[in-house]
Design a protein around this motif. Structure first.
Motif, mmCIF file in Angstrom:
data_model
loop_
_atom_site.group_PDB
_atom_site.id
_atom_site.type_symbol
_atom_site.label_atom_id
_atom_site.label_comp_id
_atom_site.label_asym_id
_atom_site.label_seq_id
_atom_site.Cartn_x
_atom_site.Cartn_y
_atom_site.Cartn_z
ATOM 1 N N ALA A 404 1.025 -1.294 -0.127
ATOM 2 C CA ALA A 404 0.118 -0.128 0.053
ATOM 3 C C ALA A 404 0.843 1.376 0.149
ATOM 4 N N ALA A 405 2.160 1.302 0.736
ATOM 5 C CA ALA A 405 3.114 2.067 0.571
ATOM 6 C C ALA A 405 4.009 2.271 -0.466
ATOM 7 N N ASP A 406 3.594 1.428 -1.568
ATOM 8 C CA ASP A 406 4.693 1.306 -2.541
ATOM 9 C C ASP A 406 5.926 1.200 -2.213
ATOM 10 N N ILE A 407 6.501 0.589 -1.152
ATOM 11 C CA ILE A 407 7.795 0.131 -0.603
ATOM 12 C C ILE A 407 7.966 -1.237 -0.642
ATOM 13 N N GLU A 408 7.243 -2.094 -1.147
ATOM 14 C CA GLU A 408 7.247 -3.608 -0.834
ATOM 15 C C GLU A 408 8.881 -3.817 -1.581
ATOM 16 N N TRP A 409 9.449 -5.036 -1.253
ATOM 17 C CA TRP A 409 10.529 -5.474 -1.977
ATOM 18 C C TRP A 409 10.408 -6.042 -3.401
ATOM 19 N N ASP A 410 11.267 -5.649 -4.187
ATOM 20 C CA ASP A 410 11.426 -5.906 -5.751
ATOM 21 C C ASP A 410 12.701 -6.408 -6.147
ATOM 22 N N ASP A 411 12.755 -7.761 -6.351
ATOM 23 C CA ASP A 411 14.065 -8.406 -6.881
ATOM 24 C C ASP A 411 14.687 -7.806 -7.940
ATOM 25 N N THR A 412 14.040 -7.164 -8.823
ATOM 26 C CA THR A 412 14.141 -6.657 -10.127
ATOM 27 C C THR A 412 14.991 -5.542 -10.130
ATOM 28 N N LEU A 413 15.080 -4.711 -8.623
ATOM 29 C CA LEU A 413 15.778 -3.341 -8.652
ATOM 30 C C LEU A 413 17.228 -3.416 -8.682
ATOM 31 N N SER A 414 17.984 -2.758 -9.061
ATOM 32 C CA SER A 414 19.551 -2.414 -9.076
ATOM 33 C C SER A 414 19.816 -2.518 -7.413
ATOM 34 N N PHE A 415 21.086 -2.884 -7.470
ATOM 35 C CA PHE A 415 22.007 -3.197 -6.178
ATOM 36 C C PHE A 415 21.694 -1.667 -5.432
ATOM 37 N N GLU A 416 21.819 -0.563 -5.985
ATOM 38 C CA GLU A 416 21.726 0.702 -5.310
ATOM 39 C C GLU A 416 20.310 1.009 -4.806
ATOM 40 N N ASP A 417 19.362 0.604 -5.701
ATOM 41 C CA ASP A 417 17.945 0.809 -5.377
ATOM 42 C C ASP A 417 17.579 0.114 -4.322
ATOM 43 N N LYS A 418 17.993 -1.281 -4.215
ATOM 44 C CA LYS A 418 17.777 -2.071 -3.014
ATOM 45 C C LYS A 418 18.519 -1.524 -1.768
ATOM 46 N N MET A 419 19.584 -1.074 -1.824
ATOM 47 C CA MET A 419 20.133 -0.445 -0.746
ATOM 48 C C MET A 419 19.459 0.846 -0.417
ATOM 49 N N GLU A 420 18.838 1.555 -1.296
ATOM 50 C CA GLU A 420 18.065 2.763 -0.853
ATOM 51 C C GLU A 420 16.731 2.365 0.081
ATOM 52 N N ARG A 421 16.176 1.083 -0.504
ATOM 53 C CA ARG A 421 14.942 0.550 0.088
ATOM 54 C C ARG A 421 15.340 0.136 1.413
ATOM 55 N N ILE A 422 16.402 -0.610 1.513
ATOM 56 C CA ILE A 422 16.695 -1.169 2.880
ATOM 57 C C ILE A 422 17.099 0.136 3.808
ATOM 58 N N HIS A 423 17.749 0.860 3.322
ATOM 59 C CA HIS A 423 18.335 1.800 4.252
ATOM 60 C C HIS A 423 17.025 3.007 4.808
ATOM 61 N N ARG A 424 16.324 3.335 3.769
ATOM 62 C CA ARG A 424 15.027 4.169 4.250
ATOM 63 C C ARG A 424 14.381 3.762 5.420
ATOM 64 N N GLN A 425 14.214 2.123 5.396
ATOM 65 C CA GLN A 425 13.459 1.561 6.296
ATOM 66 C C GLN A 425 14.453 1.672 7.656
ATOM 67 N N LYS A 426 15.796 1.453 7.536
ATOM 68 C CA LYS A 426 16.787 1.279 8.676
ATOM 69 C C LYS A 426 16.688 2.487 9.307
ATOM 70 N N TYR A 427 16.883 3.623 8.455
ATOM 71 C CA TYR A 427 16.843 5.009 9.049
ATOM 72 C C TYR A 427 15.738 5.232 10.301
ATOM 73 N N TYR A 428 14.487 4.655 9.964
ATOM 74 C CA TYR A 428 13.653 4.456 11.067
ATOM 75 C C TYR A 428 13.706 3.529 12.154
ATOM 76 N N ALA A 429 14.273 2.565 11.941
ATOM 77 C CA ALA A 429 14.819 1.464 13.062
ATOM 78 C C ALA A 429 15.532 2.268 13.712
ATOM 79 N N LEU A 430 16.600 3.117 13.052
ATOM 80 C CA LEU A 430 17.869 3.825 13.918
ATOM 81 C C LEU A 430 17.422 5.003 14.662
#
Length: 500
Positions: A404-430
């Motif tokens: 619903a938030a359009d931030i689901e995991w997508d294996d077709t993304l580039s490495f840097e786009d996957k890093m952005e997706r992980i670290h945007r969520q990690k930002y709030y975990a931190l």
């Protein structure tokens, strides 16, 4: 005359006998048999943890949060951190405070290692806490005194050398390996003096090994460290116990009783709510309909779990790095109230490391090919637990929320786009975890932060704090050697693990 000499001699002899009888066994007579002349490990542990977290939390609030666009202390005055306008006076507080607490943790180790008071669990806990503190110090300043630090009292080392960051990290890894072994013995500790895990030695071991993974990832970008980090990371994941749930997160939960009172309560209420919430921080949460801000939790008020009140019915932030003269309107801010529930009194703000952070560490390791397993699973588990750490009753399926938030995991993304997706969520975990958001941004460049026109330092995120000014006069020779090795004592000088 002979009588006088005889009398004097007799008086001296009697006085000597009297003095001898008075001082015989003086130490044993004047030592309480029911008390120890030295502090026990459990007596040192809680105060050192409370003080360390107090230093971390206050610098998180007014330094990390300003750099990382959580808050904006809006003003056109000089020395505003959100513009990367750094004043040398920022250096002292964390440097002085954390080195002071290292002395307490080193004393704790010394007593726990004494044959009369030997306890391998306290040795392991001490080493983990020292590693945690030293890692924050070296990631903040770069090269620091390490091998000969805190020896002025016992060894008269008043001008300790600054050790290279690589050497510091390699020894931290050795220390954490030792802690894992010592804690495996699972010797009991006093739960009443353990405000983090209430005496659960296994959870201390899990924290130490999870911290190990954090720090391996931190230095893995160095070519000379890549193979070591990859191999050791997999070994820990395969063979060492690590955190497995939010319940095992390393958090000193403030009770408000006695020493366990949050240091944020000592910030004046008007100062606490003075900074506005930054657009980057609040806009993502608003766009995602994130429950951490979308669900009021404090009674019938509109104040949400993180103490942010909406502005005109919505959550709106203030742009960070804006140029002087633009004067944007402050909208949302962190609610302040010492007599009601807010972040000032929130029990969960004593963050050391949480389970969600570990899951995002594992997600990154998976996309790098270090470990088997699904990066998507780690990502989704991290996102789920980042929310339920704060809202345990939240029961929305994580896949539904992310889609619903359009931030689901997508294996077709580039490495840097996957890093952005992980670290945007990690930002709030931190959120609230000392300076970890800043450290991770410096390591990865993620999440991508907007840059305002008013940024100084060439618009480049500061790479370190400078050393305290007094170090130049109290330890001049070693200060100059450190600067010659590391680079100019400026915020633009990268620390070892940042350099190509």
């Amino acid at each position: 005359m002979k009588n006088v000499i005889f009398k004097l001699t007799t008086a001296v002899l009697m006085g000597s006998m009297l003095f001898s009888s008075c001082t015989k066994d003086f130490t044993s007579i004047n030592t309480d048999p029911n008390a120890t002349p030295i502090a026990l490990p459990e007596q040192l542990m809680a105060p050192a943890l409370v003080s360390t977290l107090s230093y971390n939390m206050l610098r998180n609030r007014n330094f990390n949060n300003e750099l990382m666009q959580v808050t904006v202390d809006a003003s056109d005055a000089e020395g505003k951190v959100f513009r990367y306008d750094y004043r040398a006076t920022w250096a002292d507080y964390l440097y002085n405070g954390l080195f002071l607490e290292l002395t307490n943790f080193k004393d704790m180790y010394k007593v726990a290692n004494d044959p009369l008071t030997f306890n391998p669990s306290y040795k392991g806990i001490s080493v983990i806490c020292q590693s945690w503190i030293y890692s924050i110090l070296t990631d903040t300043y770069g090269d620091i005194p390490y091998f000969h630090s805190n020896l002025a009292r016992d060894s008269a080392v008043y001008e300790p050398p600054f050790d290279a960051q690589k050497d510091i990290y390699m020894d931290i890894f050795r220390q954490l390996d030792s802690a894992n072994v010592w804690l495996a013995a699972n010797q009991g500790i006093n739960g009443g003096n353990d405000p983090v895990f209430n005496g659960n030695v296994g959870n201390w071991r899990r924290f130490g090994n999870s911290l190990y993974l954090r720090l391996l990832l931190r230095v893995s970008g160095k070519a000379e460290m890549s193979e070591f980090c990859r191999t050791k990371f997999k070994q820990i994941v395969d063979s060492y116990p690590v955190m497995t749930s939010n319940a095992e997160s390393a958090i000193l939960r403030w009770t408000g009783q006695g020493p366990y009172t949050s240091p944020l309560i000592n910030v004046r209420e008007q100062d606490f709510r003075s900074p506005g919430i930054a657009s980057f921080f609040i806009d993502n949460l608003s766009a995602w309909n994130d429950p951490r801000i979308d669900i009021p939790t404090y009674g019938t008020s509109n104040i949400n779990r993180w103490g942010i009140a909406p502005y005109s019915g919505s959550y709106q932030g203030i742009p960070s790095g804006y140029a002087p003269g633009e004067n944007p309107v402050k909208k949302c801010y962190f609610y302040s109230n010492t007599s009601a529930v807010s972040l000032m009194t929130e029990p969960m703000t004593g963050m050391m490391m949480n389970y969600a952070e570990l899951q995002f560490i594992l997600a990154e390791a998976a996309i790098r090919g270090w470990i088997p397993g699904s990066a998507q699973t780690y990502y989704e588990t991290g996102a789920q637990n980042s929310i339920t750490l704060w809202l345990p009753q939240w029961a929305v399926p994580i896949k539904n929320f992310l889609a619903a938030a359009d931030i689901e995991w997508d294996d077709t993304l580039s490495f840097e786009d996957k890093m952005e997706r992980i670290h945007r969520q990690k930002y709030y975990a931190l959120f609230l975890v000392d300076m970890q958001q800043w450290f991770e941004y410096r390591r990865t460049g993620h999440p991508i932060l907007p840059k305002g026109a008013g940024l100084k330092n060439g618009g480049v995120m500061p790479a370190r704090m400078t050393y305290p000014v007094y170090v130049q006069s109290t330890n001049p020779t070693n200060y100059k050697l450190a600067v010659a090795r590391q680079g100019p004592d400026q915020i633009s000088t990268q620390v070892w693990w940042q350099k190509p």
